[in-house]
Design a protein around this motif. Structure first.
Motif, PDB file in Angstrom:
ATOM      1  N   GLU A 130       0.823  -1.201   0.000  1.00 34.31           N
ATOM      2  CA  GLU A 130       0.000   0.000   0.000  1.00 34.31           C
ATOM      3  C   GLU A 130       0.863   1.259   0.000  1.00 34.31           C
ATOM      4  O   GLU A 130       1.814   1.384   0.778  1.00 34.31           O
ATOM      5  CB  GLU A 130      -0.915  -0.005   1.217  1.00 34.31           C
ATOM      6  CG  GLU A 130      -1.916   1.140   1.222  1.00 34.31           C
ATOM      7  CD  GLU A 130      -2.835   1.099   2.435  1.00 34.31           C
ATOM      8  OE1 GLU A 130      -3.956   1.590   2.328  1.00 34.31           O
ATOM      9  OE2 GLU A 130      -2.408   0.567   3.476  1.00 34.31           O
ATOM     10  N   ASP A 172     -10.097  -2.854   5.250  1.00 29.01           N
ATOM     11  CA  ASP A 172     -11.038  -3.198   4.182  1.00 29.01           C
ATOM     12  C   ASP A 172     -11.929  -4.372   4.589  1.00 29.01           C
ATOM     13  O   ASP A 172     -13.160  -4.308   4.492  1.00 29.01           O
ATOM     14  CB  ASP A 172     -10.274  -3.577   2.903  1.00 29.01           C
ATOM     15  CG  ASP A 172      -9.384  -2.461   2.396  1.00 29.01           C
ATOM     16  OD1 ASP A 172      -8.707  -1.820   3.212  1.00 29.01           O
ATOM     17  OD2 ASP A 172      -9.357  -2.235   1.181  1.00 29.01           O
ATOM     18  N   ASN A 199     -12.633   5.563  -1.418  1.00 31.42           N
ATOM     19  CA  ASN A 199     -12.966   4.198  -1.862  1.00 31.42           C
ATOM     20  C   ASN A 199     -13.459   3.293  -0.737  1.00 31.42           C
ATOM     21  O   ASN A 199     -13.774   2.128  -0.970  1.00 31.42           O
ATOM     22  CB  ASN A 199     -11.773   3.556  -2.567  1.00 31.42           C
ATOM     23  CG  ASN A 199     -10.538   3.461  -1.680  1.00 31.42           C
ATOM     24  OD1 ASN A 199     -10.623   3.400  -0.455  1.00 31.42           O
ATOM     25  ND2 ASN A 199      -9.360   3.430  -2.311  1.00 31.42           N
ATOM     26  N   MET A 217     -14.769  -0.887  -0.671  1.00 34.50           N
ATOM     27  CA  MET A 217     -13.841  -1.911  -0.184  1.00 34.50           C
ATOM     28  C   MET A 217     -14.537  -2.940   0.696  1.00 34.50           C
ATOM     29  O   MET A 217     -14.120  -4.088   0.781  1.00 34.50           O
ATOM     30  CB  MET A 217     -12.695  -1.264   0.591  1.00 34.50           C
ATOM     31  CG  MET A 217     -13.092  -0.707   1.946  1.00 34.50           C
ATOM     32  SD  MET A 217     -11.740   0.157   2.776  1.00 34.50           S
ATOM     33  CE  MET A 217     -12.439   0.367   4.428  1.00 34.50           C
ATOM     34  N   ASN A 252      -6.392   6.188  -7.070  1.00 33.72           N
ATOM     35  CA  ASN A 252      -7.273   5.086  -6.695  1.00 33.72           C
ATOM     36  C   ASN A 252      -7.739   5.136  -5.251  1.00 33.72           C
ATOM     37  O   ASN A 252      -8.462   4.249  -4.804  1.00 33.72           O
ATOM     38  CB  ASN A 252      -6.633   3.728  -7.017  1.00 33.72           C
ATOM     39  CG  ASN A 252      -5.230   3.593  -6.461  1.00 33.72           C
ATOM     40  OD1 ASN A 252      -4.960   3.973  -5.318  1.00 33.72           O
ATOM     41  ND2 ASN A 252      -4.331   3.039  -7.265  1.00 33.72           N
ATOM     42  N   GLY A 253      -7.377   6.161  -4.505  1.00 31.30           N
ATOM     43  CA  GLY A 253      -8.031   6.410  -3.235  1.00 31.30           C
ATOM     44  C   GLY A 253      -9.423   6.985  -3.432  1.00 31.30           C
ATOM     45  O   GLY A 253     -10.253   6.961  -2.515  1.00 31.30           O
ATOM     46  N   HIS A 273     -11.763   5.933  -9.464  1.00 28.11           N
ATOM     47  CA  HIS A 273     -10.533   5.301  -9.969  1.00 28.11           C
ATOM     48  C   HIS A 273     -10.303   3.934  -9.323  1.00 28.11           C
ATOM     49  O   HIS A 273      -9.744   3.031  -9.966  1.00 28.11           O
ATOM     50  CB  HIS A 273      -9.330   6.210  -9.736  1.00 28.11           C
ATOM     51  CG  HIS A 273      -9.084   7.141 -10.886  1.00 28.11           C
ATOM     52  ND1 HIS A 273      -7.906   7.836 -11.054  1.00 28.11           N
ATOM     53  CD2 HIS A 273      -9.868   7.491 -11.926  1.00 28.11           C
ATOM     54  CE1 HIS A 273      -7.961   8.571 -12.152  1.00 28.11           C
ATOM     55  NE2 HIS A 273      -9.159   8.383 -12.703  1.00 28.11           N
ATOM     56  N   ALA A 274     -10.718   3.758  -8.077  1.00 26.81           N
ATOM     57  CA  ALA A 274     -10.564   2.444  -7.442  1.00 26.81           C
ATOM     58  C   ALA A 274     -11.397   1.393  -8.160  1.00 26.81           C
ATOM     59  O   ALA A 274     -10.935   0.272  -8.428  1.00 26.81           O
ATOM     60  CB  ALA A 274     -10.957   2.521  -5.973  1.00 26.81           C
ATOM     61  N   ASP A 332      -3.195   2.757  -3.462  1.00 18.94           N
ATOM     62  CA  ASP A 332      -4.034   1.974  -2.544  1.00 18.94           C
ATOM     63  C   ASP A 332      -4.216   0.536  -3.045  1.00 18.94           C
ATOM     64  O   ASP A 332      -5.322   0.103  -3.382  1.00 18.94           O
ATOM     65  CB  ASP A 332      -5.382   2.660  -2.365  1.00 18.94           C
ATOM     66  CG  ASP A 332      -6.006   2.352  -1.014  1.00 18.94           C
ATOM     67  OD1 ASP A 332      -5.515   1.436  -0.338  1.00 18.94           O
ATOM     68  OD2 ASP A 332      -6.972   3.025  -0.647  1.00 18.94           O
ATOM     69  N   THR A 348      -6.799  -2.020  -1.246  1.00 19.75           N
ATOM     70  CA  THR A 348      -8.221  -1.769  -1.484  1.00 19.75           C
ATOM     71  C   THR A 348      -8.613  -2.131  -2.906  1.00 19.75           C
ATOM     72  O   THR A 348      -9.661  -2.750  -3.123  1.00 19.75           O
ATOM     73  CB  THR A 348      -8.551  -0.306  -1.171  1.00 19.75           C
ATOM     74  OG1 THR A 348      -8.362  -0.092   0.228  1.00 19.75           O
ATOM     75  CG2 THR A 348      -9.987   0.024  -1.538  1.00 19.75           C
ATOM     76  N   VAL A 349      -7.798  -1.778  -3.870  1.00 19.10           N
ATOM     77  CA  VAL A 349      -8.103  -2.165  -5.251  1.00 19.10           C
ATOM     78  C   VAL A 349      -8.140  -3.686  -5.371  1.00 19.10           C
ATOM     79  O   VAL A 349      -9.038  -4.256  -6.012  1.00 19.10           O
ATOM     80  CB  VAL A 349      -7.081  -1.559  -6.231  1.00 19.10           C
ATOM     81  CG1 VAL A 349      -7.277  -2.124  -7.639  1.00 19.10           C
ATOM     82  CG2 VAL A 349      -7.220  -0.034  -6.257  1.00 19.10           C
TER      83      VAL A 349
END
Length: 493
Positions: free
Chosen positions: A30, A61, A137, A141, A232-233, A237-238, A277, A280-281
């Motif tokens: 991360e 998450d 995100n 998650m 991606n936060g 985008h995530a 991130d 989470t992704v």
């Protein structure tokens, strides 16, 4: 109404395990740089951990998903005040001891003037208004368990979307955060229900203007490098990065032929190669990919080390997931909610023999779990167990439960070769660590002799025909089903 079949249960467990393993594998990376050449072996070695997270430990998450999962597993309607009040209280109890809580979520908890869902919703809105945004995100998650709810209901998709929107709004007021959670929960729901997803069917759960926007966002991610979505936060985008990872892994939502163990592993690999991130992704991607491929496609080495708040492991997540998709209704034998599974109708449960090619492996039936020889310090189970059947002296990381069905029909085991190999490799991994292993199913008639023979073939250099014959001599009641025998015959060619 949808009948909750074993295939649906298998995919439900896959959704939760898939999210959790993505989270745990991604955690050490991360906020680090991109890793374009990283590859995963599909073994416990992939669970590296770091200074914050132990190998296999999940992060916030999954810890925030567990209260939602538990509420669904207890049969609560996730759209009700009762369920949401409980979820919020469980979140706040976790946050007091958590290693890490997201910035936005922390702000919401600190601003609450009460300990229930309305207090969270009010604080969520205040945080949004103060900051001018709340599209983190964190809403997506944790949303996989929502996708398991309402499975038997005619309007299940609409109810999932509604519940996901409301639960997301407890901490993330912004519309994007709620839409992302609703869309991803519906995708998981359809994948678990049908084993495949038409993207348009999921998008239809959103209002038309926002449906078109999210359809375009996912279209832009299809075929793209997951690392292209650098912020991606942010929930948008995530979600795009997660969808891009699924597609880069080789999964086509509407093509079950692509829903393979290899594609699942590659999906997680693609998700954690990116920067920022990663956990989470990977958790978001793993939830949908796991819902498509099912629990048995997730490497046993990953499941073995998986653990996290509040003291749960992979087998616990599996049972909770199956209970959730069944609306909280336990099975009649004790697998989901009991301490012991009732196998009293089965003969041969007291079978016991030493593996003919490795004296450090005992083979037998389920009854011997209650009185394992003192030297046994690991268990590989090929049948369903209750929560307390393995003696407490066996470390939980040394208990491997494999999703393997003793039926010969083609659809009984979605990934038969992979599962058998994973089981045999689990025995070998435990032996390499110096463990003495009890390998068992109910009566050691079909699953146990098959895996025992395969262990001898893959790791001890024994010819397949001889391996099975020697195991059968030690276990006279051994009679692997026709699918298992056919697999062993292929191994020998």
């Amino acid at each position: 109404m949808t009948t909750i079949t074993s295939s649906i249960a298998h995919r439900a467990a896959g959704a939760i395990l898939g999210s959790a393993v993505g989270d745990a594998i991604g955690a050490p990376y991360e906020f680090g740089p991109a890793r374009p050449h990283l590859t995963l072996a599909g073994t416990a070695a992939d669970m590296t951990g770091n200074h914050t997270w132990a190998p296999g430990e999940w992060t916030d998450d999954t810890s925030m998903a567990v209260p939602i999962l538990r509420a669904a597993a207890d049969g609560l309607d996730l759209a009700t005040a009762e369920a949401q009040d409980r979820i919020v209280r469980d979140w706040r109890a976790w946050a007091r001891v958590a290693k890490d809580v997201g910035i936005q979520t922390s702000q919401v908890f600190r601003g609450m003037r009460g300990d229930d869902a309305p207090a969270a919703s009010v604080s969520s809105r205040r945080v949004h208004e103060a900051n001018g945004r709340s599209g983190g995100n964190g809403s997506v998650m944790r949303t996989a368990p929502v996708g398991l709810a309402y499975m038997g209901e005619v309007d299940g998709v609409a109810r999932v979307a509604e519940a996901a929107d409301t639960i997301a709004g407890l901490t993330h007021f912004e519309q994007d955060a709620r839409d992302g959670a609703g869309l991803w929960s519906v995708l998981v729901h359809l994948a678990v229900r049908d084993g495949r997803v038409r993207l348009d069917d999921a998008l239809a759960a959103l209002p038309a203007p926002r449906r078109d926007r999210w359809g375009a966002l996912l279209a832009a991610a299809d075929g793209a490098d997951p690392d292209l979505f650098q912020h991606n936060g942010w929930v948008v985008h995530a979600v795009q990065a997660a969808y891009a990872a699924i597609r880069a892994g080789g999964i086509v939502l509407d093509d079950p032929a692509t829903h393979t163990p290899t594609a699942f592993r590659r999906t997680i690999e693609e998700a954690i190669r990116i920067h920022n991130d990663t956990d989470t992704v990977a958790a978001i991607a793993g939830a949908l990919a796991g819902a498509l491929v099912g629990a048995s496609a997730i490497p046993v080495g990953w499941q073995r080390l998986l653990h996290g708040h509040p003291g749960l492991r992979a087998a616990d997540l599996t049972r909770l997931a199956v209970l959730a998709v069944r609306g909280g209704t336990p099975d009649s034998r004790g697998w989901l909610a009991g301490e012991k599974v009732d196998y009293s109708a089965w003969n041969g449960r007291d079978a016991l023999a030493v593996h003919p090619h490795d004296s450090g492996v005992l083979m037998g039936g389920v009854d011997h779990l209650a009185d394992l020889p003192a030297g046994i310090d690991a268990v590989v189970s090929l049948c369903q167990l209750g929560a307390r059947e393995v003696p407490a002296r066996i470390g939980r990381a040394d208990v491997v439960e494999v999703w393997l069905v003793d039926r010969a029909e083609p659809d009984a085991n979605a990934h038969l070769a992979f599962v058998l190999e994973q089981a045999a490799d689990a025995v070998a991994a435990l032996r390499a660590e110096g463990r003495r292993v009890y390998l068992h199913c109910v009566a050691a008639q079909s699953r146990t002799p098959t895996v025992a023979a395969l262990y001898a073939v893959r790791h001890l250099g024994v010819e397949p025909e001889r391996a099975l014959a020697d195991v059968a001599s030690a276990l006279p009641a051994a009679r692997p089903n026709s699918a298992f025998r056919a697999y062993l015959a292929e191994v020998g060619r």
